[in-house]
Design a protein around this motif. Sequence first.
Motif, PDB file in Angstrom:
ATOM      1  N   LEU A  34       1.106  -1.523  -0.014  1.00 54.73           N
ATOM      2  CA  LEU A  34       0.257   0.415   0.325  1.00 54.73           C
ATOM      3  C   LEU A  34       0.641   1.200  -0.406  1.00 54.73           C
ATOM      4  CD1 LEU A  34      -2.519  -1.427   2.344  1.00 54.73           C
ATOM      5  CD2 LEU A  34      -2.733  -1.104   0.573  1.00 54.73           C
ATOM      6  N   SER A  35       0.043   2.085  -0.680  1.00 59.91           N
ATOM      7  CA  SER A  35       1.199   3.577  -0.787  1.00 59.91           C
ATOM      8  C   SER A  35       1.137   4.013   1.325  1.00 59.91           C
ATOM      9  CB  SER A  35       0.007   5.059  -0.971  1.00 59.91           C
ATOM     10  OG  SER A  35       0.070   5.933  -0.803  1.00 59.91           O
ATOM     11  N   GLY A  36       2.905   4.224   2.369  1.00 65.16           N
ATOM     12  CA  GLY A  36       2.234   4.592   2.958  1.00 65.16           C
ATOM     13  C   GLY A  36       3.159   3.391   3.157  1.00 65.16           C
ATOM     14  N   PHE A 105       6.722  -0.103  -6.803  1.00 63.30           N
ATOM     15  CA  PHE A 105       5.192   0.391  -6.624  1.00 63.30           C
ATOM     16  C   PHE A 105       4.578  -0.559  -6.266  1.00 63.30           C
ATOM     17  CE2 PHE A 105       8.476   0.758 -10.396  1.00 63.30           C
ATOM     18  CZ  PHE A 105       8.133   1.714 -10.751  1.00 63.30           C
ATOM     19  N   ILE A 106       2.813   0.507  -6.059  1.00 64.85           N
ATOM     20  CA  ILE A 106       1.902   0.235  -4.787  1.00 64.85           C
ATOM     21  C   ILE A 106       1.563  -1.480  -5.952  1.00 64.85           C
ATOM     22  CG2 ILE A 106      -0.405   0.601  -4.823  1.00 64.85           C
ATOM     23  CD1 ILE A 106      -0.047   2.900  -4.356  1.00 64.85           C
ATOM     24  N   SER A 107       1.581  -1.702  -7.389  1.00 60.40           N
ATOM     25  CA  SER A 107       0.783  -2.726  -8.441  1.00 60.40           C
ATOM     26  C   SER A 107       0.000  -3.175  -7.424  1.00 60.40           C
ATOM     27  CB  SER A 107       2.420  -3.207  -9.311  1.00 60.40           C
ATOM     28  OG  SER A 107       3.397  -3.735  -7.664  1.00 60.40           O
ATOM     29  N   PRO A 108      -1.624  -2.898  -7.392  1.00 59.46           N
ATOM     30  CA  PRO A 108      -2.122  -3.533  -6.508  1.00 59.46           C
ATOM     31  C   PRO A 108      -2.961  -4.500  -7.091  1.00 59.46           C
ATOM     32  CG  PRO A 108      -3.143  -1.503  -8.323  1.00 59.46           C
ATOM     33  CD  PRO A 108      -1.852  -1.641  -8.175  1.00 59.46           C
ATOM     34  N   ILE A 160      -8.800   2.472  -0.135  1.00 60.79           N
ATOM     35  CA  ILE A 160      -9.732   3.342   0.190  1.00 60.79           C
ATOM     36  C   ILE A 160     -10.990   3.228  -0.865  1.00 60.79           C
ATOM     37  CG2 ILE A 160     -10.777   5.818   0.917  1.00 60.79           C
ATOM     38  CD1 ILE A 160      -8.540   4.803   2.638  1.00 60.79           C
ATOM     39  N   SER A 161     -10.806   3.340  -1.917  1.00 62.16           N
ATOM     40  CA  SER A 161     -11.451   3.110  -2.988  1.00 62.16           C
ATOM     41  C   SER A 161     -11.170   2.701  -4.671  1.00 62.16           C
ATOM     42  CB  SER A 161     -11.802   4.546  -3.679  1.00 62.16           C
ATOM     43  OG  SER A 161     -10.727   5.260  -4.136  1.00 62.16           O
ATOM     44  N   SER A 162     -10.011   1.774  -3.875  1.00 60.38           N
ATOM     45  CA  SER A 162      -9.590   0.752  -4.940  1.00 60.38           C
ATOM     46  C   SER A 162      -9.093   0.042  -4.731  1.00 60.38           C
ATOM     47  CB  SER A 162      -9.245   1.751  -6.274  1.00 60.38           C
ATOM     48  OG  SER A 162      -8.479   0.700  -7.162  1.00 60.38           O
ATOM     49  N   PRO A 163      -8.969  -1.649  -4.843  1.00 58.07           N
ATOM     50  CA  PRO A 163      -8.934  -2.247  -4.304  1.00 58.07           C
ATOM     51  C   PRO A 163      -6.888  -2.290  -4.496  1.00 58.07           C
ATOM     52  CG  PRO A 163      -9.705  -3.352  -6.033  1.00 58.07           C
ATOM     53  CD  PRO A 163      -9.992  -2.199  -6.241  1.00 58.07           C
ATOM     54  N   TYR A 164      -6.276  -3.103  -3.411  1.00 59.49           N
ATOM     55  CA  TYR A 164      -5.559  -4.103  -3.401  1.00 59.49           C
ATOM     56  C   TYR A 164      -5.741  -5.153  -3.039  1.00 59.49           C
ATOM     57  CZ  TYR A 164       0.024  -4.811  -2.328  1.00 59.49           C
ATOM     58  OH  TYR A 164       0.981  -5.157  -2.195  1.00 59.49           O
ATOM     59  N   GLU A 165      -4.709  -6.277  -3.929  1.00 61.98           N
ATOM     60  CA  GLU A 165      -4.509  -7.689  -3.993  1.00 61.98           C
ATOM     61  C   GLU A 165      -3.452  -7.694  -2.826  1.00 61.98           C
ATOM     62  OE1 GLU A 165      -5.359  -9.297  -8.144  1.00 61.98           O
ATOM     63  OE2 GLU A 165      -7.228  -8.557  -7.659  1.00 61.98           O
ATOM     64  N   PRO A 166      -3.461  -8.512  -1.997  1.00 62.94           N
ATOM     65  CA  PRO A 166      -1.689  -8.952  -1.608  1.00 62.94           C
ATOM     66  C   PRO A 166      -1.493  -9.996  -2.686  1.00 62.94           C
ATOM     67  CG  PRO A 166      -3.266  -8.690  -0.215  1.00 62.94           C
ATOM     68  CD  PRO A 166      -4.277  -8.808  -1.089  1.00 62.94           C
ATOM     69  N   PRO A 167      -0.423 -10.421  -2.492  1.00 68.29           N
ATOM     70  CA  PRO A 167       0.654 -11.169  -3.085  1.00 68.29           C
ATOM     71  C   PRO A 167      -0.403 -13.174  -2.324  1.00 68.29           C
ATOM     72  CG  PRO A 167       2.061  -9.949  -2.619  1.00 68.29           C
ATOM     73  CD  PRO A 167       1.070  -9.220  -1.926  1.00 68.29           C
ATOM     74  N   LYS A 168      -0.121 -13.740  -2.962  1.00 69.35           N
ATOM     75  CA  LYS A 168      -0.397 -14.899  -2.617  1.00 69.35           C
ATOM     76  C   LYS A 168       0.907 -15.334  -2.001  1.00 69.35           C
ATOM     77  CE  LYS A 168      -4.096 -15.662  -5.281  1.00 69.35           C
ATOM     78  NZ  LYS A 168      -4.373 -14.695  -6.167  1.00 69.35           N
ATOM     79  N   ASN A 169       1.749 -15.134  -2.615  1.00 66.44           N
ATOM     80  CA  ASN A 169       2.929 -16.692  -2.415  1.00 66.44           C
ATOM     81  C   ASN A 169       4.587 -15.954  -2.248  1.00 66.44           C
ATOM     82  OD1 ASN A 169       2.027 -19.164  -1.599  1.00 66.44           O
ATOM     83  ND2 ASN A 169       1.560 -19.418  -3.408  1.00 66.44           N
ATOM     84  N   PRO A 170       4.291 -14.556  -2.245  1.00 63.06           N
ATOM     85  CA  PRO A 170       5.895 -13.646  -2.514  1.00 63.06           C
ATOM     86  C   PRO A 170       6.929 -14.550  -1.707  1.00 63.06           C
ATOM     87  CG  PRO A 170       4.546 -13.061   0.197  1.00 63.06           C
ATOM     88  CD  PRO A 170       3.661 -13.978  -0.619  1.00 63.06           C
TER      89      PRO A 170
END
Length: 198
Positions: A34-36, A105-108, A160-170
């Motif tokens: 995420l940002s921050g 990069f956020i690269s969501p 907040i208003s757009s999703p972030y998809e966390p990596p499944k297997n980083p």
Amino acid sequence: MTSKNIVWHDHKVTKQDRSSIKKQKPVILWFTGLSGSGKSTIANAVETKLYKMGKHTYLLDGDNIRHGLNKDLGFSEEDRIENIRRIGEVAKLFVDSGLIVLTAFISPFQKDRDQVRNLVNDEEFIEVYVDTPLEVCEQRDPKGLYKKARAGEIPDFTGISSPYEPPKNPEIHIKNDEVAVEECVEKVIEYLKEHKYI
């Protein structure tokens, strides 16, 4: 429209030649979060450590890229996808040059990160998930973006208003809440040593 009159030219100096002279294995260290979350801070610190070790690196940062290469892109879902596609192609060129390239990069979207992974060989992409709780990112809010997003001033803001998809297997998972930057850096460096990138 893509021209049909384009032919790929092979180089006499190979990726292996370029990396062997640098005494390292080229790779993309793809910092996402995420940002921050601390992506840029950690990526900068990792690059500094690698530089001090005599390694050849380059850091691509989201905001910096949008000042030049991607200044024509906004933040719609389509533009964000194109942003990551272009970064992936640039990162691939850096890998071909024998460098360790760090990206922040956020690269969501998982499919976009996977698309970059698929541009290079299996061992040439390391996903580094900087996992910081949203509430911590909002408290940090180094650029004041969360405040603007909460006020409705920034549409399509990740988390907040757009999703972030966390990596499944980083390959590397950094839980960056109340953890010293040095500890995060050491985790990345140890991975690179253990897998013989450096």
